[in-house]
Scaffold this active site. Structure first.
Site, PDB file in Angstrom:
ATOM      1  N   GLU A   1       0.835  -1.206   0.000  1.00  0.00           N
ATOM      2  CA  GLU A   1       0.000   0.000   0.000  1.00  0.00           C
ATOM      3  C   GLU A   1       0.869   1.255   0.000  1.00  0.00           C
ATOM      4  OE1 GLU A   1      -2.698   0.084   3.307  1.00  0.00           O
ATOM      5  OE2 GLU A   1      -2.918  -2.086   3.195  1.00  0.00           O
TER       6      GLU A   1
ATOM      7  N   ASP B   1       0.354   3.840  -2.970  1.00  0.00           N
ATOM      8  CA  ASP B   1      -0.177   5.172  -2.693  1.00  0.00           C
ATOM      9  C   ASP B   1       0.655   6.240  -3.398  1.00  0.00           C
ATOM     10  OD1 ASP B   1      -1.803   7.137  -0.986  1.00  0.00           O
ATOM     11  OD2 ASP B   1       0.240   7.609  -0.380  1.00  0.00           O
TER      12      ASP B   1
ATOM     13  N   GLU C   1      -4.603   0.194  -3.894  1.00  0.00           N
ATOM     14  CA  GLU C   1      -3.262   0.779  -3.839  1.00  0.00           C
ATOM     15  C   GLU C   1      -2.192  -0.309  -3.883  1.00  0.00           C
ATOM     16  OE1 GLU C   1      -4.007   4.926  -1.384  1.00  0.00           O
ATOM     17  OE2 GLU C   1      -3.328   3.157  -0.278  1.00  0.00           O
TER      18      GLU C   1
ATOM     19  N   ASP D   1      -7.437  -0.033   0.211  1.00  0.00           N
ATOM     20  CA  ASP D   1      -6.054  -0.460   0.454  1.00  0.00           C
ATOM     21  C   ASP D   1      -5.606  -1.497  -0.576  1.00  0.00           C
ATOM     22  OD1 ASP D   1      -5.960   1.192   2.635  1.00  0.00           O
ATOM     23  OD2 ASP D   1      -6.249  -0.393   4.121  1.00  0.00           O
TER      24      ASP D   1
END
Length: 239
Positions: A46, A50, A122, A119
């Site tokens: 993640e 991100d 990502e 989540d």
């Protein structure tokens, strides 16, 4: 055995929606593994995903809106890159069907929880970059966000709830709102927050829930803004 077959089918469908076929399927499985299921979960993925997502959408907006300022671009990106949008995208791709969750999360319908779905999205962007490279991951993000960026309307979407409320209060010469955590329900990794928004001298307080403190504050701000505009509408300037 049946569950394994269903998971493989789900993973095949997810790859088609991503527009990318993994060479190393273990990377996709890792991206879809919640911490409640296994020690090798997707949280580190993640972190990378991100960054890939934020950079790519920032570049897309930079190219699409050459006249917007840095602040305006940041607010517009915030309207596109957030838990709600990612969870919506994951639902459209049926990502929940391919998730690996612990028994507790399965019982509480974790495969539909917005925070878990966001989540996983990502984490998948990171998995693509590990399986191929950054440019390929960027292409996947562009593929998924192209229509949303095309439809982006700065005037209606760029200002998040808290920014819009702050500007509305300043325009009326009132103090800024105060946000407070009233309650936090659940575990640290999957909490539900109850946030209050207090408009002070105006005597208005409202509460809202969200899967993160930020999300709950945004919802509370929107509710407060709605009240403010109904009770104290600004007079339009005469031309």
């Amino acid at each position: 055995m049946k569950d394994d077959v269903l998971k493989r089918q789900a993973h095949t469908a997810i790859q088609k929606k991503l527009g990318y076929a993994f060479r190393d399927m273990s990377l996709l499985r890792r991206a879809l593994t919640h911490r409640s299921h296994h020690a090798k979960h997707n949280e580190r993925f993640e972190f990378v995903g991100d960054s890939i997502l934020n950079y790519t959408v920032a570049r897309m907006l930079f190219d699409a809106f050459p006249k917007l300022t840095e602040g305006e671009l940041s607010r517009l990106r915030a309207s596109l890159v957030n838990e709600g949008v990612l969870a919506e995208m994951a639902a459209e791709m049926n990502v929940g069907d391919g998730l690996y969750l612990g028994a507790g999360e399965l019982k509480s319908s974790g495969f539909r929880r917005p925070s878990i779905l966001a989540d996983a999205m990502e984490a998948m962007f990171a998995a693509v970059s590990f399986d191929a490279d950054f440019n390929t991951a960027e292409k996947v993000v562009r593929h998924l966000f192209a229509e949303r960026v095309r439809r982006a309307d700065f005037q209606n979407q760029a200002k998040d709830g808290k920014t819009a409320l702050q500007e509305a209060l300043q325009a009326r010469r009132f103090a800024l709102p105060k946000y407070r955590i009233e309650e936090q329900i659940g575990h640290a990794d999957d909490s539900m927050f109850v946030i209050s928004c207090d408009l002070g001298e105006l005597g208005f307080v409202c509460r809202a829930k969200g899967t993160s403190r930020k999300a709950a504050e945004q919802e509370a701000a929107k509710e407060a803004l709605k009240w403010l505009e109904e009770k104290l509408p600004l007079k339009k300037k005469k031309k």
